[in-house]
Scaffold this active site. Structure first.
Site, PDB file in Angstrom:
ATOM      1  N   ASP A  74       0.871  -1.165   0.000  1.00 28.90           N
ATOM      2  CA  ASP A  74       0.000   0.000   0.000  1.00 28.90           C
ATOM      3  C   ASP A  74       0.918   1.227   0.000  1.00 28.90           C
ATOM      4  O   ASP A  74       2.139   1.093   0.150  1.00 28.90           O
ATOM      5  CB  ASP A  74      -0.894  -0.047   1.237  1.00 28.90           C
ATOM      6  CG  ASP A  74      -1.839   1.141   1.328  1.00 28.90           C
ATOM      7  OD1 ASP A  74      -2.317   1.607   0.275  1.00 28.90           O
ATOM      8  OD2 ASP A  74      -2.094   1.597   2.455  1.00 28.90           O
ATOM      9  N   ASP A  76      -0.026   4.948   1.489  1.00 23.85           N
ATOM     10  CA  ASP A  76      -0.132   5.785   2.695  1.00 23.85           C
ATOM     11  C   ASP A  76       0.041   4.956   3.954  1.00 23.85           C
ATOM     12  O   ASP A  76      -0.600   3.925   4.141  1.00 23.85           O
ATOM     13  CB  ASP A  76      -1.485   6.494   2.729  1.00 23.85           C
ATOM     14  CG  ASP A  76      -1.601   7.544   1.631  1.00 23.85           C
ATOM     15  OD1 ASP A  76      -0.712   8.405   1.557  1.00 23.85           O
ATOM     16  OD2 ASP A  76      -2.576   7.481   0.859  1.00 23.85           O
ATOM     17  N   ASP A 354      -1.554  -0.850   6.065  1.00 27.41           N
ATOM     18  CA  ASP A 354      -1.835  -0.402   7.431  1.00 27.41           C
ATOM     19  C   ASP A 354      -3.278  -0.639   7.841  1.00 27.41           C
ATOM     20  O   ASP A 354      -3.594  -0.665   9.019  1.00 27.41           O
ATOM     21  CB  ASP A 354      -1.514   1.094   7.577  1.00 27.41           C
ATOM     22  CG  ASP A 354      -2.506   1.969   6.818  1.00 27.41           C
ATOM     23  OD1 ASP A 354      -3.265   2.714   7.464  1.00 27.41           O
ATOM     24  OD2 ASP A 354      -2.526   1.903   5.573  1.00 27.41           O
TER      25      ASP A 354
END
Length: 513
Positions: A74, A76, A354
């Site tokens: 991912d 961010d 996250d």
């Protein structure tokens, strides 16, 4: 605890014994703390019991990196970690949008961002306007329920939930963290959103203004998301932390012949700006596939959207995608086409993200990929766990629990008084321990004694977890992560587990170039 085995059984013990235990027990553990270094050194090899290392990778499941050929990421809070000032900017932007676009009262503009008020993994009761922490068994942790910026008394919480602090499964959240009643905030970006919800609720409650909590929740959600679209016009690079470590991880993996891919919900211009800052203008040369605006989690569980290619100017192209090629940038798409076009399946793929729901859940449960959760909060929580105050408090807390368990059979008045004193001290110790992490909600991993709902999901949806992807630099790419065998409740703990809780994995010894 060690000393408990020397305490007489309930049948032979009287209240005179109980009465003297408290003072002697504290003296005993003070003694242990003072001699702990030499005590441990005499019993076990040097270096076995060390403080937790914030650069450690923790394993929920056995993972052999030698089998991993493909690494996915991912963007961010995975490739790009951000400073806390970004939270303030997101909060201010969302607050101003709420007031100017949705015409909320100007008084809300006076509420500044409150750092460290909210914590990831909290639940929000949409209709009651309450922010709270829930444990793995769906029980609300009393003392962590907030209406606006003020704690709700335990008695009122129980009254609001029908005389119990249990929230039924069908209400607490669905598979992706949102149920008909509760919303769980699993995104690091959601911390300013929770703070804005609390501030707006506080304004309405403080000024005795009637409002619809459901409308407020929806309006704040729209105002606070999507983050990247609001950040796209700003210089997001000034918020990025440790970009050189991101470069080091990607370069190391690529130089060892690993295939790399990126799947993110962020737009290309936003990602491109950040990656150029961290890795360099040729950052795409490190990746075999780049996918932006993927619309996760739908990317992983739906086959409705085809891939579209972006040209060098970021404009959508109309051609049919028959292959996913290096050097190209793709938008949307779905995992089923991704698997068909790449053949990347099973445990040879390790994907990092996250968000436990949007990034990892489907990949773990439906597709058999390996998953790695990025939990930036580990750095702060590890520092707390490493303090002497925490260690001594937890030791005495567990000792009190053991005493209560062993001595609760005594029902004479004096014994009951001692037991009540222990219960009171135990509650006080739990509050002190909670405040070491976050004075409002405590640790994101534990309620009083149970794992949090967040912690249970972390164990369920991730093979490994760590504070940042830079932790990979501490391990050889043929390293195997082994989960610690912790005893079940009906199993006797091993002597080493009793002696040394929180053994450190010596990842630094495996570092290679």
């Amino acid at each position: 605890m060690y000393i408990l085995y020397a305490i007489p059984s309930a049948a032979s013990c009287n209240h005179d014994v109980i009465r003297c235990i408290t003072s002697h027990f504290k003296q005993y553990f003070t003694f242990l703390c003072n001699v702990s270094t030499s005590f441990s050194a005499d019993l076990i090899p040097p270096g076995v019991c060390n403080l937790l290392n914030p650069s450690t990778i923790y394993a929920n499941n056995e993972v052999d990196l030698d089998e991993v050929e493909i690494y996915g990421f991912d963007y961010d809070y995975t490739l790009a970690l951000y400073s806390n000032t970004l939270d303030t900017m997101i909060y201010n932007t969302a607050r101003d949008f709420l007031v100017k676009h949705y015409k909320y009262p100007e008084g809300i503009s006076k509420y500044d961002y409150i750092p460290n008020f909210a914590a990831r993994g909290l639940h929000y009761d949409i209709q009651k306007g309450l922010l709270m922490k829930i444990d793995a068994f769906h029980y609300i942790q009393l003392g962590t329920v907030y209406r606006g910026l003020n704690p709700v008394p335990d008695e009122e919480v129980l009254e609001l939930y029908g005389g119990t602090n249990h929230v039924p499964l069908e209400e607490v959240s669905g598979f992706y963290g949102k149920g008909p009643v509760m919303k769980q905030f699993m995104d690091v970006f959601s911390i300013p959103e929770m703070t804005l919800l609390a501030a707006a609720n506080d304004y309405f409650n403080s000024n005795d203004i009637e409002y619809d909590p459901g409308h407020l929740y929806k309006d704040v959600s729209v105002s606070a998301f999507p983050h990247s679209d609001k950040l796209e016009s700003k210089d997001n690079t000034k918020y990025i932390l440790r970009g050189d470590e991101t470069y080091a991880v990607l370069h190391r993996l690529a130089s060892h012949g690993k295939k790399l891919f990126l799947i993110t919900n962020s737009p290309f211009s936003f990602v491109d700006k950040g990656m150029k800052y961290m890795v360099g203008k040729d950052w795409r040369d490190l990746f075999d596939i780049v996918i932006v605006q993927a619309d996760k989690p739908h990317f992983f569980n739906s086959c409705g959207k085809p891939f579209r290619r972006l040209d060098s100017n970021g404009d959508l192209q109309w051609d049919k995608i028959k292959s996913l090629d290096k050097g190209q940038v793709y938008k949307q798409g779905n995992l089923f086409d991704f698997l068909r076009l790449t053949g990347w399946r099973g445990s040879k793929v390790l994907y990092f993200g996250d968000h436990l729901y949007s990034d990892l859940a489907d990949l773990m449960l439906r597709h058999g990929w390996r998953t790695g959760a990025i939990v930036p909060e580990l750095e702060v929580e590890t520092r707390v766990v490493n303090t002497e105050q925490y260690a001594q408090g937890l030791t005495w807390l567990q000792a009190l629990t053991g005493l209560l368990e062993r001595m609760q059979m005594h029902r004479d008045p004096e014994s009951k008084k001692v037991l009540q004193d222990w219960l009171k001290e135990r509650e006080e110790l739990r509050a002190v321990t909670k405040n070491l992490f976050n004075p409002h909600f405590g640790s994101i991993f534990r309620t009083c004694h149970n794992p949090t709902y967040f912690s249970r999901r972390l164990c369920r949806f991730s093979d490994v977890y760590m504070a940042s992807i830079s932790c990979l630099l501490n391990y050889d790419l043929s390293y195997t992560f082994y989960p610690r065998r912790t005893p079940l409740q009906h199993e006797a703990p091993l002597w080493m587990d009793q002696l040394c809780t929180g053994l450190r994995r010596h990842g630094g010894q495996h570092r290679t170039g």
